[in-house]
Design a protein around this motif. Structure first.
Motif, PDB file in Angstrom:
ATOM      1  N   GLU A 143       0.876  -1.181  -0.040  1.00 38.76           N
ATOM      2  CA  GLU A 143      -0.082  -0.013  -0.269  1.00 38.76           C
ATOM      3  C   GLU A 143       0.795   1.027  -0.202  1.00 38.76           C
ATOM      4  N   SER A 144       1.993   1.166   0.636  1.00 39.27           N
ATOM      5  CA  SER A 144       2.954   2.268   0.623  1.00 39.27           C
ATOM      6  C   SER A 144       3.893   2.497  -0.542  1.00 39.27           C
ATOM      7  N   ASN A 145       3.819   1.326  -1.250  1.00 35.31           N
ATOM      8  CA  ASN A 145       4.815   1.669  -2.373  1.00 35.31           C
ATOM      9  C   ASN A 145       4.107   1.105  -3.649  1.00 35.31           C
ATOM     10  N   PRO A 146       3.452   1.943  -4.073  1.00 34.07           N
ATOM     11  CA  PRO A 146       2.759   1.700  -5.551  1.00 34.07           C
ATOM     12  C   PRO A 146       3.664   1.215  -6.434  1.00 34.07           C
ATOM     13  N   ASP A 147       4.893   1.596  -6.721  1.00 34.31           N
ATOM     14  CA  ASP A 147       5.548   1.206  -7.686  1.00 34.31           C
ATOM     15  C   ASP A 147       5.944  -0.464  -7.985  1.00 34.31           C
ATOM     16  N   ASN A 148       5.313  -1.196  -6.738  1.00 31.94           N
ATOM     17  CA  ASN A 148       5.280  -2.729  -6.881  1.00 31.94           C
ATOM     18  C   ASN A 148       4.318  -3.036  -7.685  1.00 31.94           C
ATOM     19  N   LEU A 149       3.071  -2.190  -7.763  1.00 33.43           N
ATOM     20  CA  LEU A 149       2.055  -2.858  -8.629  1.00 33.43           C
ATOM     21  C   LEU A 149       2.540  -2.768 -10.067  1.00 33.43           C
TER      22      LEU A 149
END
Length: 410
Positions: free
Chosen positions: A133-139
């Motif tokens: 949730e805190s690291n949208p780049d993962n998506l």
């Protein structure tokens, strides 16, 4: 908050019910939460001069504010609707620790949790959600995978990369799926996560649960997991499959690249050579006779440091042997006790005490000071601690149950 009306008799019954169930805290936490909730909603704690339910629970039972809140939240979340302490059928096989941890994860993720799940695996799922949730780049990019299927395949690849012995065992024998499940998850549950994918392994009867962040959890059989593995590592076989896929192949590539560079140097006149760049060359081994004084000093100092550390450890061990815990003088500690407990403790009917663990020892004296309406009545009961129950499933961290024996009263 919903209001509830309790008569004085109902309030007293609630208090006694909580007290009686504290001794069986592992099985009765929902019932305790139910009674605390009833007292809270009715405001009946004001009958004893308390301002909040937390203040009431602290004085009456030694509970922390956090612990009180957890009792109530677990009851409200997992019990049958209505004024009843009965757990819903789908949660009857879970223990208190599991239900407390499940409060932290979304309702849709409860499908990932089974009664055999370890508390740490549930916490890992919570961390997985928070970090994504805190690291949208993962998506956007996990191993350059675009589809859900590609992400799952990439995670299975990484799982075997991180489990060398298991991979060699899998490819080195004709494993039954039950044996595969036992090898991967031998003790109830096992979690594994990479990027935006979370795998929760259970036994053969429960299969594998998969969550790709942002999607609903899905099930995967161990047969499907095995088929995907063989598809990813096509051609892998034998008890050195890991070395073939991750180890020996990598080493072979390094050798091939080195040989290609050497060939280029031999074929191109004037080609810059690695020998011309000593900063990238390994340091040559220095013979003992060539070592300078500083190197000799460092070696001697390292030997002295090791010997000093060993002597200090021996001294520390000797001091521990000379000052065993059994040699320590017994201590006397004082705790507040609600007036409603006085007669039961004095008569021996209530032979235990639930409280925060304040470094108690068996044999310590424990003075229970009677308090009523927030004031000490002047009456005390002297007891001796005969047993300590701590670090037990269902007990809140930092708390314990003391077995006590009355030795006197004032």
């Amino acid at each position: 908050m919903e209001y509830m009306q309790l008569s004085l008799d109902d309030y007293i019954q609630c208090k006694n019910d909580i007290k009686n169930n504290l001794g069986t805290i592992v099985k009765s936490f929902v019932r305790i939460g139910w009674q605390l909730s009833r007292i809270d909603k009715s405001g009946a704690y004001k009958n004893d001069g308390y301002n909040t339910i937390a203040e009431f629970a602290k004085a009456e039972y030694g509970m922390s504010a956090t612990g009180t809140s957890r009792f109530i939240r677990v009851y409200e979340k997992y019990s049958v609707p209505g004024d009843t302490p009965e757990l819903r059928d789908e949660y009857k096989d879970y223990n208190r620790s599991q239900l407390e941890e499940m409060l932290q994860i979304p309702e849709e993720d409860h499908e990932m949790i089974r009664p055999e799940a370890h508390k740490e695996d549930i916490r890992e799922l919570n961390r997985f959600n928070r970090e994504n949730e805190s690291n949208p780049d993962n998506l956007l990019d996990w191993k350059n995978a675009q589809t859900t299927e590609e992400k799952i395949q990439a995670t299975i690849y990484e799982f075997w990369h991180d489990n060398r012995d298991a991979m060699n065992t899998f490819f080195g024998s004709d494993m039954e799926m039950r044996d595969l499940a036992e090898m991967i998850s031998p003790s109830g549950s096992r979690s594994y996560r990479k990027g935006t994918v979370f795998l929760m392994f259970y036994g053969m009867d429960t299969e594998i649960l998969v969550k790709v962040f942002g999607d609903d959890p899905v099930k995967m059989t161990y047969q499907e997991f095995a088929d995907r593995t063989r598809q990813i590592f096509e051609g892998a076989a034998g008890d050195r499959a890991w070395e073939t896929c991750f180890g020996e192949a990598v080493e072979s590539n390094k050798i091939e690249q080195t040989e290609q560079l050497q060939e280029q140097e031999d074929q191109i006149p004037g080609q810059d050579r690695i020998q011309n760049h000593p900063e990238y060359m390994p340091e040559p081994e220095i013979a003992p006779a060539q070592k300078n004084e500083e190197q000799k000093y460092n070696k001697q100092q390292a030997r002295i440091d090791r010997e000093t550390k060993k002597k200090l450890q021996e001294q520390e061990d000797q001091e521990k042997m000379e000052h065993l815990p059994s040699d320590e003088p017994k201590k006397t500690k004082q705790l507040r006790m609600a007036a409603s407990y006085y007669d039961d403790v004095l008569s021996g009917k209530m032979s235990f005490w639930f409280c925060k663990n304040d470094n108690f020892h068996v044999g310590d004296s424990l003075d229970l000071m009677e308090f009523k309406e927030g004031r000490h009545t002047g009456r005390n009961i002297q007891t001796e601690i005969t047993y300590i129950l701590e670090d037990y499933t269902g007990l809140e961290d930092g708390y314990c149950i003391l077995a006590i024996k009355v030795t006197g009263a004032i």
